[in-house]
Design an enzyme around this catalytic site. Structure first.
Site, PDB file in Angstrom:
ATOM      1  N   SER A 138     -41.766 -56.041  30.116  1.00 16.28           N
ATOM      2  CA  SER A 138     -42.229 -56.094  28.592  1.00 16.28           C
ATOM      3  C   SER A 138     -41.868 -57.238  27.930  1.00 16.28           C
ATOM      4  CB  SER A 138     -41.911 -54.464  28.021  1.00 16.28           C
ATOM      5  OG  SER A 138     -40.457 -54.439  27.743  1.00 16.28           O
ATOM      6  N   THR A 139     -40.668 -57.702  28.040  1.00 15.13           N
ATOM      7  CA  THR A 139     -39.976 -58.878  27.251  1.00 15.13           C
ATOM      8  C   THR A 139     -41.358 -60.102  27.374  1.00 15.13           C
ATOM      9  OG1 THR A 139     -37.934 -58.195  27.765  1.00 15.13           O
ATOM     10  CG2 THR A 139     -38.302 -60.594  27.133  1.00 15.13           C
ATOM     11  N   TYR A 140     -41.698 -60.260  28.599  1.00 13.03           N
ATOM     12  CA  TYR A 140     -42.858 -61.192  28.975  1.00 13.03           C
ATOM     13  C   TYR A 140     -44.221 -60.763  28.271  1.00 13.03           C
ATOM     14  CZ  TYR A 140     -39.687 -64.630  31.485  1.00 13.03           C
ATOM     15  OH  TYR A 140     -39.047 -65.356  31.678  1.00 13.03           O
ATOM     16  N   ALA A 141     -44.697 -59.538  28.816  1.00 15.18           N
ATOM     17  CA  ALA A 141     -45.712 -59.169  28.198  1.00 15.18           C
ATOM     18  C   ALA A 141     -46.046 -59.062  26.802  1.00 15.18           C
ATOM     19  CB  ALA A 141     -46.161 -57.461  28.704  1.00 15.18           C
ATOM     20  N   ARG A 142     -45.003 -58.819  26.084  1.00 20.85           N
ATOM     21  CA  ARG A 142     -45.185 -58.861  24.699  1.00 20.85           C
ATOM     22  C   ARG A 142     -45.345 -60.284  24.021  1.00 20.85           C
ATOM     23  NH1 ARG A 142     -41.573 -53.940  22.803  1.00 20.85           N
ATOM     24  NH2 ARG A 142     -41.837 -52.511  24.685  1.00 20.85           N
ATOM     25  N   GLU A 146     -47.497 -63.967  40.627  1.00 16.14           N
ATOM     26  CA  GLU A 146     -48.368 -64.610  39.875  1.00 16.14           C
ATOM     27  C   GLU A 146     -48.080 -64.713  38.312  1.00 16.14           C
ATOM     28  OE1 GLU A 146     -49.342 -62.026  42.146  1.00 16.14           O
ATOM     29  OE2 GLU A 146     -49.292 -63.608  43.925  1.00 16.14           O
ATOM     30  N   GLN A 158     -40.470 -55.485  37.494  1.00 18.91           N
ATOM     31  CA  GLN A 158     -39.822 -54.312  38.062  1.00 18.91           C
ATOM     32  C   GLN A 158     -40.493 -53.784  39.329  1.00 18.91           C
ATOM     33  OE1 GLN A 158     -39.453 -50.539  35.665  1.00 18.91           O
ATOM     34  NE2 GLN A 158     -37.359 -50.643  36.442  1.00 18.91           N
ATOM     35  N   TYR A 162     -47.111 -53.275  58.051  1.00 16.74           N
ATOM     36  CA  TYR A 162     -47.435 -54.583  57.831  1.00 16.74           C
ATOM     37  C   TYR A 162     -46.975 -55.472  58.886  1.00 16.74           C
ATOM     38  CZ  TYR A 162     -48.602 -58.808  55.085  1.00 16.74           C
ATOM     39  OH  TYR A 162     -48.899 -59.974  54.815  1.00 16.74           O
ATOM     40  N   GLN A 200     -42.357 -64.451  54.883  1.00 13.77           N
ATOM     41  CA  GLN A 200     -42.746 -65.630  53.950  1.00 13.77           C
ATOM     42  C   GLN A 200     -41.341 -66.151  53.255  1.00 13.77           C
ATOM     43  OE1 GLN A 200     -45.785 -64.799  51.283  1.00 13.77           O
ATOM     44  NE2 GLN A 200     -44.673 -63.492  50.226  1.00 13.77           N
TER      45      GLN A 200
END
EC number: 3.5.4.13
Length: 190
Positions: free
Chosen positions: A108-112, A133, A152, A166, A176
């Protein structure tokens, strides 16, 4: 399918190497938080990035990706240009159990701040670094802090073990390391 707790995540990481390196505490003073949480694990972004650019004047094509579309950057703070996109990777290396699927959600820190983080699911049997991404949806440059939290991970244990993991299907991103660009498997088309 049940959501796994901090106790389970800790046990799987310490005994089976599910997350390496593993940070047993949630670190959050003066940084974007990372480490173990109640029902998840906050992953960190490494200090290497691939930033999309229009300098090459090419079209982004997932079937025929042209590396002229990106600029490599290494450092403690990555500036993602306005309305642009970058790829990064986790510091952590994952070894997913055969009966567990993980999903990842941006912090949320980045989303905000208008920064959207996308990560595709970690399939049962997957092993490797996670390619992240990062989209800057704002009209302003945006900072991404290396070696700090970015998203998260939530771990979901299936009711039974999958028939084909997988690893079994030799997934194209298996084991990778570093930031992995888009891949299309060659061979017979069905």
């Amino acid at each position: 399918m049940g959501l796994k707790s901090d106790k389970w995540i800790r046990e799987q990481s310490i005994k089976n190497g599910m997350i390496t390196p593993f940070c047993e505490e949630n670190m959050g003073v003066g940084v974007v938080s990372y480490g173990l949480s109640s029902y998840g694990y906050d992953i960190r972004v490494a200090d290497e990035f691939k930033i999309f650019t229009n300098v090459g004047g090419t079209v982004v094509d997932p079937k025929n990706f042209d590396e002229k579309n990106i600029v490599d950057f290494k450092g403690d703070v990555c500036i993602v240009p306005p309305n642009s996109f970058a790829l990064a990777r986790t510091i952590e290396y994952f070894k997913m159990p055969r009966d567990v699927l993980a999903i990842c959600l941006g912090k949320s820190t980045y989303a905000r701040c208008g920064i959207i983080v996308n990560v595709t699911p970690f399939e049962p049997g997957f092993e490797g670094h996670i390619t992240i991404e990062i989209s800057n949806t704002t009209p302003l440059p945006a900072k991404i802090y290396a070696n700090e939290g970015i998203a998260q991970v939530l771990f979901l244990q299936g009711d039974e073990i999958c028939e084909v993991s997988y690893a079994d299907k030799k997934g194209k991103y298996q084991r990778q390391k570093g930031i992995t660009l888009p891949r299309i498997l060659e061979g017979d088309k069905k």
